[in-house]
Design a protein around this motif. Sequence first.
Motif, mmCIF file in Angstrom:
data_model
loop_
_atom_site.group_PDB
_atom_site.id
_atom_site.type_symbol
_atom_site.label_atom_id
_atom_site.label_comp_id
_atom_site.label_asym_id
_atom_site.label_seq_id
_atom_site.Cartn_x
_atom_site.Cartn_y
_atom_site.Cartn_z
ATOM 1 N N TYR A 30 -18.470 40.636 8.421
ATOM 2 C CA TYR A 30 -17.075 40.265 8.230
ATOM 3 C C TYR A 30 -16.686 40.028 6.782
ATOM 4 O O TYR A 30 -15.555 39.673 6.493
ATOM 5 C CB TYR A 30 -16.746 39.022 9.062
ATOM 6 C CG TYR A 30 -16.972 39.242 10.540
ATOM 7 C CD1 TYR A 30 -16.063 39.985 11.283
ATOM 8 C CD2 TYR A 30 -18.098 38.750 11.171
ATOM 9 C CE1 TYR A 30 -16.276 40.208 12.629
ATOM 10 C CE2 TYR A 30 -18.316 38.971 12.518
ATOM 11 C CZ TYR A 30 -17.401 39.699 13.244
ATOM 12 O OH TYR A 30 -17.616 39.935 14.573
ATOM 13 N N GLY A 31 -17.613 40.176 5.847
ATOM 14 C CA GLY A 31 -17.281 40.075 4.448
ATOM 15 C C GLY A 31 -17.049 38.671 3.929
ATOM 16 O O GLY A 31 -16.440 38.488 2.874
ATOM 17 N N PHE A 32 -17.530 37.656 4.635
ATOM 18 C CA PHE A 32 -17.402 36.287 4.152
ATOM 19 C C PHE A 32 -18.351 36.047 2.978
ATOM 20 O O PHE A 32 -19.462 36.584 2.940
ATOM 21 C CB PHE A 32 -17.767 35.281 5.255
ATOM 22 C CG PHE A 32 -16.649 34.948 6.198
ATOM 23 C CD1 PHE A 32 -16.034 33.715 6.156
ATOM 24 C CD2 PHE A 32 -16.214 35.879 7.144
ATOM 25 C CE1 PHE A 32 -15.014 33.387 7.041
ATOM 26 C CE2 PHE A 32 -15.197 35.567 8.034
ATOM 27 C CZ PHE A 32 -14.590 34.328 7.976
ATOM 28 N N GLU A 33 -17.902 35.234 2.045
ATOM 29 C CA GLU A 33 -18.803 34.695 1.028
ATOM 30 C C GLU A 33 -19.381 33.410 1.607
ATOM 31 O O GLU A 33 -18.659 32.436 1.821
ATOM 32 C CB GLU A 33 -18.047 34.390 -0.267
ATOM 33 C CG GLU A 33 -18.927 33.823 -1.364
ATOM 34 C CD GLU A 33 -18.156 33.494 -2.621
ATOM 35 O OE1 GLU A 33 -18.318 32.369 -3.147
ATOM 36 O OE2 GLU A 33 -17.371 34.360 -3.073
ATOM 37 N N THR A 34 -20.678 33.422 1.893
ATOM 38 C CA THR A 34 -21.282 32.326 2.626
ATOM 39 C C THR A 34 -22.156 31.440 1.733
ATOM 40 O O THR A 34 -22.790 31.918 0.798
ATOM 41 C CB THR A 34 -22.135 32.842 3.791
ATOM 42 O OG1 THR A 34 -23.156 33.703 3.285
ATOM 43 C CG2 THR A 34 -21.286 33.600 4.796
ATOM 44 N N ASN A 35 -22.181 30.170 2.053
ATOM 45 C CA ASN A 35 -23.076 29.206 1.421
ATOM 46 C C ASN A 35 -23.880 28.560 2.538
ATOM 47 O O ASN A 35 -23.337 27.802 3.344
ATOM 48 C CB ASN A 35 -22.276 28.158 0.643
ATOM 49 C CG ASN A 35 -23.170 27.132 -0.035
ATOM 50 O OD1 ASN A 35 -24.386 27.292 -0.100
ATOM 51 N ND2 ASN A 35 -22.571 26.069 -0.547
ATOM 52 N N LEU A 36 -25.168 28.896 2.620
ATOM 53 C CA LEU A 36 -26.036 28.414 3.688
ATOM 54 C C LEU A 36 -26.842 27.223 3.194
ATOM 55 O O LEU A 36 -27.616 27.331 2.233
ATOM 56 C CB LEU A 36 -26.978 29.532 4.148
ATOM 57 C CG LEU A 36 -28.037 29.175 5.194
ATOM 58 C CD1 LEU A 36 -27.393 28.724 6.492
ATOM 59 C CD2 LEU A 36 -28.964 30.368 5.427
ATOM 60 N N LEU A 37 -26.665 26.083 3.858
ATOM 61 C CA LEU A 37 -27.424 24.876 3.537
ATOM 62 C C LEU A 37 -28.343 24.545 4.707
ATOM 63 O O LEU A 37 -27.867 24.319 5.813
ATOM 64 C CB LEU A 37 -26.483 23.691 3.283
ATOM 65 C CG LEU A 37 -25.486 23.796 2.128
ATOM 66 C CD1 LEU A 37 -24.662 22.514 2.043
ATOM 67 C CD2 LEU A 37 -26.202 24.060 0.812
ATOM 68 N N LEU A 38 -29.631 24.525 4.447
ATOM 69 C CA LEU A 38 -30.606 24.186 5.482
ATOM 70 C C LEU A 38 -31.240 22.840 5.150
ATOM 71 O O LEU A 38 -31.646 22.594 4.021
ATOM 72 C CB LEU A 38 -31.686 25.267 5.576
ATOM 73 C CG LEU A 38 -31.194 26.666 5.973
ATOM 74 C CD1 LEU A 38 -32.367 27.639 5.998
ATOM 75 C CD2 LEU A 38 -30.488 26.645 7.320
ATOM 76 N N ASN A 39 -31.292 21.977 6.162
ATOM 77 C CA ASN A 39 -31.853 20.631 6.013
ATOM 78 C C ASN A 39 -31.199 19.897 4.847
ATOM 79 O O ASN A 39 -31.860 19.425 3.917
ATOM 80 C CB ASN A 39 -33.378 20.710 5.856
ATOM 81 C CG ASN A 39 -34.033 21.296 7.088
ATOM 82 O OD1 ASN A 39 -33.704 20.921 8.215
ATOM 83 N ND2 ASN A 39 -34.935 22.240 6.890
ATOM 84 N N ALA A 40 -29.878 19.817 4.929
ATOM 85 C CA ALA A 40 -29.070 19.286 3.837
ATOM 86 C C ALA A 40 -28.918 17.767 3.925
ATOM 87 O O ALA A 40 -28.765 17.196 5.004
ATOM 88 C CB ALA A 40 -27.690 19.936 3.849
#
Length: 208
Positions: free
Chosen positions: A132-142
């Motif tokens: 879908y062309g999103f600019e994503t910011n993935l935070l794991l165990n934040a």
Amino acid sequence: RQAQLIVPPRTMIAYASQPGKSSSDGQGAQNGLYTQELLKAIRKPGRRLEDVFMEANIGVEQASGGKQIPWMESSMRGIFYLNPSSAPKAPKTSAVSYYALVIGNNAYRSLPTLKTAEADASAVAALLKESYGFETNLLLNATRAQIVSALSAYRRRLGPEARFLIYYAGHGYYDREQDKAYWLPVDASGDDPVNWIIADEITSAIRV
């Protein structure tokens, strides 16, 4: 347990279960039940946003035998299509930009650990970015600091034409007596709210 948020204008918030209720953490599957059904529904082109989440909700309720009932609250105006054709990326010249903050917390320090939150968040982030062309910011165990910092950065950065999606998989808490909802980051403690994130901080950040 899922924590309920107050819906800002022109916003839809979806919950994996009813406020104050627990949701399935996968029971041996790679993803939690709600994310499994959401990923199925979101891949289909030409669907209204409300229809995508309604299909996921029905799938969860049926698969759980009515034990888990997802919840939606919306103040959306007009019709919004997440994928108007066959999952094209947003045109480079478009004035509308799409952003997603995706959070998945498994490794809690004081609370019970979860099994599928990281996998859920990773799958959703990949789908939003690649299809879908999103600019994503993935935070794991934040931690609390990491989540609040990311929300504040989006608040400063995004303009009125931006479209912003937040996905959170992790523990939450709904205080019925105070009618307050919280996200619980990985550094949260069950008996000390110092690192809890109250819903007002989240909904204030998405009023862009």
